[in-house]
Design an enzyme around this catalytic site. Sequence first.
Site, PDB file in Angstrom:
ATOM      1  N   ASP A 145      52.398  17.273 -12.237  1.00 23.92           N
ATOM      2  CA  ASP A 145      53.071  16.166 -11.549  1.00 23.92           C
ATOM      3  C   ASP A 145      54.252  15.646 -12.374  1.00 23.92           C
ATOM      4  OD1 ASP A 145      53.389  14.448  -9.405  1.00 23.92           O
ATOM      5  OD2 ASP A 145      52.122  12.884 -10.281  1.00 23.92           O
ATOM      6  N   HIS A 204      61.716  20.597  -9.516  1.00 23.84           N
ATOM      7  CA  HIS A 204      60.784  21.670  -9.121  1.00 23.84           C
ATOM      8  C   HIS A 204      61.212  22.992  -9.743  1.00 23.84           C
ATOM      9  CE1 HIS A 204      58.829  18.879  -6.556  1.00 23.84           C
ATOM     10  NE2 HIS A 204      59.763  18.838  -5.622  1.00 23.84           N
ATOM     11  N   LEU A 259      44.003  37.272 -17.730  1.00 18.87           N
ATOM     12  CA  LEU A 259      44.004  35.895 -17.220  1.00 18.87           C
ATOM     13  C   LEU A 259      44.058  35.961 -15.700  1.00 18.87           C
ATOM     14  CD1 LEU A 259      44.482  32.748 -17.826  1.00 18.87           C
ATOM     15  CD2 LEU A 259      46.876  33.226 -17.326  1.00 18.87           C
TER      16      LEU A 259
HETATM   17  C1  IPE Z   1      49.596  16.121  -6.528  1.00 18.15           C
HETATM   18  O1  IPE Z   1      50.781  15.443  -6.792  1.00 18.15           O
HETATM   19  C2  IPE Z   1      49.887  17.427  -5.862  1.00 18.15           C
HETATM   20  C3  IPE Z   1      50.520  18.441  -6.700  1.00 18.15           C
HETATM   21  C4  IPE Z   1      50.809  18.334  -7.975  1.00 18.15           C
HETATM   22  C5  IPE Z   1      50.803  19.679  -6.028  1.00 18.15           C
HETATM   23  P1  IPE Z   1      51.383  14.372  -5.780  1.00 18.15           P
HETATM   24  O2  IPE Z   1      52.620  13.862  -6.396  1.00 18.15           O
HETATM   25  O3  IPE Z   1      51.480  14.950  -4.418  1.00 18.15           O
HETATM   26  O4  IPE Z   1      50.232  13.266  -5.774  1.00 18.15           O
HETATM   27  P2  IPE Z   1      50.275  11.720  -5.388  1.00 18.15           P
HETATM   28  O5  IPE Z   1      50.912  11.625  -4.034  1.00 18.15           O
HETATM   29  O6  IPE Z   1      51.082  11.034  -6.437  1.00 18.15           O
HETATM   30  O7  IPE Z   1      48.854  11.287  -5.423  1.00 18.15           O
HETATM   31  C1  IPE Z   2      54.743  17.600  -8.493  1.00 15.61           C
HETATM   32  O1  IPE Z   2      55.856  16.808  -8.772  1.00 15.61           O
HETATM   33  C2  IPE Z   2      55.099  18.837  -7.730  1.00 15.61           C
HETATM   34  C3  IPE Z   2      54.606  18.860  -6.342  1.00 15.61           C
HETATM   35  C4  IPE Z   2      53.851  17.955  -5.792  1.00 15.61           C
HETATM   36  C5  IPE Z   2      55.039  19.973  -5.542  1.00 15.61           C
HETATM   37  P1  IPE Z   2      56.303  15.676  -7.769  1.00 15.61           P
HETATM   38  O2  IPE Z   2      57.265  16.238  -6.796  1.00 15.61           O
HETATM   39  O3  IPE Z   2      55.132  15.004  -7.170  1.00 15.61           O
HETATM   40  O4  IPE Z   2      57.062  14.693  -8.759  1.00 15.61           O
HETATM   41  P2  IPE Z   2      56.991  13.127  -8.765  1.00 15.61           P
HETATM   42  O5  IPE Z   2      55.558  12.745  -8.871  1.00 15.61           O
HETATM   43  O6  IPE Z   2      57.615  12.649  -7.488  1.00 15.61           O
HETATM   44  O7  IPE Z   2      57.775  12.734  -9.968  1.00 15.61           O
HETATM   45 MG    MG Z   3      54.018  13.403  -7.714  1.00 15.01          MG
END
Ligand code: IPE
Ligand code: IPE
Ligand code: MG
Length: 226
Positions: A12, A29, A124
């Site tokens: 995240d 990303h 792995l």
């Molecule tokens: C969790 O992250 C999903 C992934 C890392 C793929 P999100 O950014 O979607 O989660 P919330 O919305 O903060 O809980």
């Molecule tokens: C996690 O990073 C990746 C996915 C959920 C695909 P985020 O896109 O949720 O990044 P933040 O949490 O908004 O910074």
């Molecule tokens: Mg996120």
Amino acid sequence: MNTARHIAIIMDGNGRWAKQRGMKRIKGHERGAEVVRNLTVFAADHPEIEVLTLYAFSTENWKRPGMEVDFLMRLLKNYLEKETETYLRNGVRFETIGDLSRFSPALQKQIEKTKEITKDFTRLTQVLALNYGSMDEIARSAARVCEQNLPITAETLGAELESARFGPVDILLRTGGEQRLSNFLLWQSAYAELFFSPTLWPDFTTEELEEIIAQFKTRHRRFGGI
Ligand code: IPE
Ligand code: IPE
Ligand code: MG
């Protein structure tokens, strides 16, 4: 001594990483995908780690703007095409959990192709959680148990989970500072050791993962015993 056999990561913080730099979220990303590659090579080299499960797209992530979702789908397809070499060179088997049926036929085909090419590797197993949600996984498992007219028990439900074949999680890590599970591997993490890192995913390094594994070694896992 604890063994870090299965590490699962909620990757995240990509969006915030990009915003902090005045860039579009998708740049985060892109950078995050590079971290995935570095960590996969590290884990393949690590004698203890057998499974690395990475949360790449949740059942809730469809709520994001269409442009971001489309970008993530393209990034995934490109990643698999480009990194096939990394899988081959490092002996990594590629697997997925989650409902792939909502993805485009081209992406589904690429996923199947990468699985097929890497299926005999054993150094792995990298499991990407794609359109994955734990509640969805548990519900689908329950439906299969019912179809077979079996009693619903922890054993039958656990055995029918899509993630069952990768075994219980030893280390569950979330980067990006939030302290929640966001519907990730709830069943398999019943006795996982939890780690929360403030580091945004694009800044996450193999050194930090090494530190986490070292800390994990010092924890006393009791599994309900004494
Ligand atoms: C969790 O992250 C999903 C992934 C890392 C793929 P999100 O950014 O979607 O989660 P919330 O919305 O903060 O809980
Ligand atoms: C996690 O990073 C990746 C996915 C959920 C695909 P985020 O896109 O949720 O990044 P933040 O949490 O908004 O910074
Ligand atoms: Mg996120």
